[in-house]
Design a protein around this motif. Structure first.
Motif, PDB file in Angstrom:
ATOM      1  N   PHE A   9       0.703  -1.332   0.135  1.00 15.20           N
ATOM      2  CA  PHE A   9      -0.066   0.192  -0.034  1.00 15.20           C
ATOM      3  C   PHE A   9       0.986   1.138  -0.021  1.00 15.20           C
ATOM      4  CE2 PHE A   9      -2.429  -3.340   1.641  1.00 15.20           C
ATOM      5  CZ  PHE A   9      -3.528  -3.370   1.478  1.00 15.20           C
ATOM      6  N   GLN A  10       0.528   2.067  -0.946  1.00 19.21           N
ATOM      7  CA  GLN A  10       1.226   3.611  -0.777  1.00 19.21           C
ATOM      8  C   GLN A  10       0.044   4.662  -0.849  1.00 19.21           C
ATOM      9  OE1 GLN A  10       3.559   2.008  -4.835  1.00 19.21           O
ATOM     10  NE2 GLN A  10       4.584   3.816  -4.176  1.00 19.21           N
ATOM     11  N   PRO A  11       0.650   5.835  -0.324  1.00 17.45           N
ATOM     12  CA  PRO A  11       1.776   6.121   0.625  1.00 17.45           C
ATOM     13  C   PRO A  11       1.994   5.434   1.886  1.00 17.45           C
ATOM     14  CG  PRO A  11       0.406   7.888   0.558  1.00 17.45           C
ATOM     15  CD  PRO A  11      -0.419   6.814  -0.395  1.00 17.45           C
ATOM     16  N   PHE A  49       3.070  -0.209   4.193  1.00 18.18           N
ATOM     17  CA  PHE A  49       2.573  -1.208   4.539  1.00 18.18           C
ATOM     18  C   PHE A  49       2.233  -2.351   3.605  1.00 18.18           C
ATOM     19  CE2 PHE A  49      -1.479  -3.631   5.802  1.00 18.18           C
ATOM     20  CZ  PHE A  49      -0.897  -4.261   6.574  1.00 18.18           C
ATOM     21  N   THR A  50       3.156  -3.505   4.144  1.00 14.90           N
ATOM     22  CA  THR A  50       3.037  -4.578   3.047  1.00 14.90           C
ATOM     23  C   THR A  50       2.635  -6.072   3.708  1.00 14.90           C
ATOM     24  OG1 THR A  50       4.977  -3.485   1.803  1.00 14.90           O
ATOM     25  CG2 THR A  50       4.481  -5.870   1.355  1.00 14.90           C
ATOM     26  N   ALA A  51       1.651  -6.595   3.282  1.00 16.28           N
ATOM     27  CA  ALA A  51       1.159  -7.864   3.885  1.00 16.28           C
ATOM     28  C   ALA A  51       1.418  -9.036   3.252  1.00 16.28           C
ATOM     29  CB  ALA A  51      -0.489  -7.543   4.395  1.00 16.28           C
ATOM     30  N   PRO A  52       1.912 -10.044   3.759  1.00 19.53           N
ATOM     31  CA  PRO A  52       1.991 -11.123   2.816  1.00 19.53           C
ATOM     32  C   PRO A  52       0.468 -12.095   2.794  1.00 19.53           C
ATOM     33  CG  PRO A  52       2.704 -11.535   5.196  1.00 19.53           C
ATOM     34  CD  PRO A  52       2.482 -10.021   4.973  1.00 19.53           C
ATOM     35  N   ILE A  53       0.316 -12.607   1.669  1.00 14.98           N
ATOM     36  CA  ILE A  53      -0.999 -13.131   1.452  1.00 14.98           C
ATOM     37  C   ILE A  53      -1.011 -14.782   1.064  1.00 14.98           C
ATOM     38  CG2 ILE A  53      -2.093 -10.917   1.089  1.00 14.98           C
ATOM     39  CD1 ILE A  53      -1.858 -11.356  -1.922  1.00 14.98           C
ATOM     40  N   TYR A  54      -1.917 -15.302   1.160  1.00  9.82           N
ATOM     41  CA  TYR A  54      -2.046 -16.917   0.882  1.00  9.82           C
ATOM     42  C   TYR A  54      -2.619 -17.035  -0.539  1.00  9.82           C
ATOM     43  CZ  TYR A  54      -3.382 -21.587   0.365  1.00  9.82           C
ATOM     44  OH  TYR A  54      -3.615 -22.839  -0.160  1.00  9.82           O
ATOM     45  N   MET A  55      -1.911 -17.430  -1.499  1.00 11.27           N
ATOM     46  CA  MET A  55      -2.570 -17.713  -2.705  1.00 11.27           C
ATOM     47  C   MET A  55      -2.583 -19.378  -2.964  1.00 11.27           C
ATOM     48  SD  MET A  55      -3.474 -14.939  -4.454  1.00 11.27           S
ATOM     49  CE  MET A  55      -3.566 -15.465  -6.183  1.00 11.27           C
ATOM     50  N   PRO A  56      -3.772 -19.954  -3.207  1.00  8.57           N
ATOM     51  CA  PRO A  56      -4.056 -21.270  -3.433  1.00  8.57           C
ATOM     52  C   PRO A  56      -3.337 -21.900  -4.792  1.00  8.57           C
ATOM     53  CG  PRO A  56      -5.836 -20.297  -4.079  1.00  8.57           C
ATOM     54  CD  PRO A  56      -5.016 -19.282  -3.284  1.00  8.57           C
ATOM     55  N   VAL A  57      -3.257 -23.068  -4.869  1.00  9.84           N
ATOM     56  CA  VAL A  57      -2.458 -23.521  -6.121  1.00  9.84           C
ATOM     57  C   VAL A  57      -3.205 -23.089  -7.480  1.00  9.84           C
ATOM     58  CG1 VAL A  57      -1.758 -25.554  -7.492  1.00  9.84           C
ATOM     59  CG2 VAL A  57      -1.748 -25.591  -4.837  1.00  9.84           C
ATOM     60  N   SER A  58      -4.580 -22.853  -7.263  1.00  7.10           N
ATOM     61  CA  SER A  58      -5.161 -22.438  -8.604  1.00  7.10           C
ATOM     62  C   SER A  58      -4.807 -20.945  -9.188  1.00  7.10           C
ATOM     63  CB  SER A  58      -6.529 -22.374  -8.302  1.00  7.10           C
ATOM     64  OG  SER A  58      -7.171 -21.742  -7.208  1.00  7.10           O
ATOM     65  N   ILE A  67     -10.114   0.709   3.714  1.00  7.31           N
ATOM     66  CA  ILE A  67      -9.095   1.746   3.944  1.00  7.31           C
ATOM     67  C   ILE A  67      -9.697   3.087   4.702  1.00  7.31           C
ATOM     68  CG2 ILE A  67      -7.394   3.140   2.834  1.00  7.31           C
ATOM     69  CD1 ILE A  67      -7.061   1.053   0.824  1.00  7.31           C
ATOM     70  N   ARG A  68      -9.033   3.594   5.537  1.00  6.47           N
ATOM     71  CA  ARG A  68      -9.660   4.841   6.152  1.00  6.47           C
ATOM     72  C   ARG A  68      -8.410   5.646   6.500  1.00  6.47           C
ATOM     73  NH1 ARG A  68      -9.389   7.858  10.664  1.00  6.47           N
ATOM     74  NH2 ARG A  68      -8.136   6.300  11.711  1.00  6.47           N
ATOM     75  N   SER A  69      -8.451   6.871   5.742  1.00  6.04           N
ATOM     76  CA  SER A  69      -7.421   7.916   5.719  1.00  6.04           C
ATOM     77  C   SER A  69      -7.827   9.257   5.579  1.00  6.04           C
ATOM     78  CB  SER A  69      -6.242   7.436   4.722  1.00  6.04           C
ATOM     79  OG  SER A  69      -5.213   8.276   4.864  1.00  6.04           O
ATOM     80  N   ASP A  70      -7.232  10.125   6.457  1.00 11.61           N
ATOM     81  CA  ASP A  70      -7.703  11.540   6.268  1.00 11.61           C
ATOM     82  C   ASP A  70      -6.733  12.019   5.348  1.00 11.61           C
ATOM     83  OD1 ASP A  70      -9.741  11.216   7.937  1.00 11.61           O
ATOM     84  OD2 ASP A  70      -8.478  11.863   9.694  1.00 11.61           O
ATOM     85  N   ILE A  73      -4.969   8.979  -0.614  1.00 11.94           N
ATOM     86  CA  ILE A  73      -5.721   7.833  -1.371  1.00 11.94           C
ATOM     87  C   ILE A  73      -4.686   6.641  -1.787  1.00 11.94           C
ATOM     88  CG2 ILE A  73      -6.712   7.117  -3.436  1.00 11.94           C
ATOM     89  CD1 ILE A  73      -7.847  10.128  -3.981  1.00 11.94           C
ATOM     90  N   SER A  74      -5.001   5.802  -1.433  1.00  9.06           N
ATOM     91  CA  SER A  74      -3.935   4.247  -1.457  1.00  9.06           C
ATOM     92  C   SER A  74      -4.016   4.032  -2.801  1.00  9.06           C
ATOM     93  CB  SER A  74      -4.269   3.548  -0.257  1.00  9.06           C
ATOM     94  OG  SER A  74      -3.479   2.469  -0.225  1.00  9.06           O
ATOM     95  N   LEU A  75      -2.745   3.596  -3.146  1.00 10.30           N
ATOM     96  CA  LEU A  75      -2.320   2.690  -4.208  1.00 10.30           C
ATOM     97  C   LEU A  75      -1.879   1.236  -3.766  1.00 10.30           C
ATOM     98  CD1 LEU A  75      -1.792   2.109  -7.278  1.00 10.30           C
ATOM     99  CD2 LEU A  75       0.576   3.157  -6.603  1.00 10.30           C
ATOM    100  N   VAL A  76      -2.635   0.402  -4.222  1.00 10.61           N
ATOM    101  CA  VAL A  76      -2.616  -1.065  -3.794  1.00 10.61           C
ATOM    102  C   VAL A  76      -2.183  -1.889  -4.778  1.00 10.61           C
ATOM    103  CG1 VAL A  76      -3.660  -2.806  -2.748  1.00 10.61           C
ATOM    104  CG2 VAL A  76      -4.673  -0.663  -2.193  1.00 10.61           C
ATOM    105  N   ARG A  77      -1.058  -2.852  -4.431  1.00  8.47           N
ATOM    106  CA  ARG A  77      -0.353  -3.509  -5.655  1.00  8.47           C
ATOM    107  C   ARG A  77      -0.176  -5.038  -5.173  1.00  8.47           C
ATOM    108  NH1 ARG A  77       4.766  -1.078  -8.330  1.00  8.47           N
ATOM    109  NH2 ARG A  77       5.186  -0.517  -6.175  1.00  8.47           N
TER     110      ARG A  77
END
Length: 220
Positions: A9-11, A49-58, A67-70, A73-77
């Protein structure tokens, strides 16, 4: 394989982020981050902020992000973990390079002020320090290396730092315009804008950071 991808997530100063996704057992899990969450609670010690995620074999999975921010605006990749680590290293390099150059400019301005006693050089030195501080706050360096256990404090300091830097910039611009003997009506907007900073401090104190930042954007 679990955790071979990550959501970045940026920034870094997005305040509150919640990620909902299923783990390897098919159970919904929540990861929380953002500038208002203590840095020490993150799974990965990256500035953004970088969060590891689980991806199945498929290779298909569903994630929900709140997202809440005053302040932004967040860029998610979604990135491979190796790419996320490289991106974090790149941010460190860029921030280090910029702060090094800004510190050199600060020292030049300081020495020029010591020699000439011209207040313009003093203002230049102060603005360079303000720029360094704002950069450290906004990029997450403060949360990562100084106060990793104080998420709320870090989030508030980011807002204060942004407002204070704009205040310094406006004061510096007012000082520069005096060199050109600008008419008074041209100086008034800058002079009146300086009075907004105490109001912004009050708004931050009473937990109205969104309004303080809105005034900041208006001044810019």
């Amino acid at each position: 394989e679990q955790h071979h991808l990550a959501l970045t997530f940026q920034p870094a100063y997005v305040q509150d982020i919640q990620i909902y996704g299923k783990d390897a057992a098919g159970v919904w899990q929540m990861q929380q981050g953002g500038s208002s969450t203590p840095f020490s609670a993150r799974a990965l010690p990256y500035l953004n902020f970088t969060a590891p995620i689980y991806m199945p074999v498929s290779g298909k999975a569903t994630f929900y992000v709140r997202i809440r921010s005053d302040s932004a605006i967040s860029l998610v990749r979604a990135l491979p973990l190796a790419s996320a680590a490289e991106f974090n290293a790149l941010i460190h390099y860029l921030v280090g390079t910029y702060t090094g150059v800004a510190f050199m400019m600060f020292m030049i301005s300081l020495m020029a002020w010591l020699v000439t006693r011209d207040s313009l050089w003093a203002w230049s030195a102060i603005c360079e320090l303000g720029a360094i501080g704002a950069t450290i706050f906004q990029t997450g360096m403060l949360s990562r290396y100084v106060i990793p256990n104080e998420g709320l404090l870090a989030s508030q300091l980011i807002v204060i730092g942004n407002c204070f830097f704009v205040f310094l910039f406006l004061a510096f611009m007012q000082r520069i315009l005096r060199l050109f003997s600008m008419p008074r009506y041209c100086m008034r907007p800058y002079r009146y804008a300086l009075y907004v900073f105490p109001l912004q401090c009050l708004l931050i104190w009473i937990d109205k950071s969104a309004v303080a930042l809105a005034l900041n954007n208006l001044l810019i």
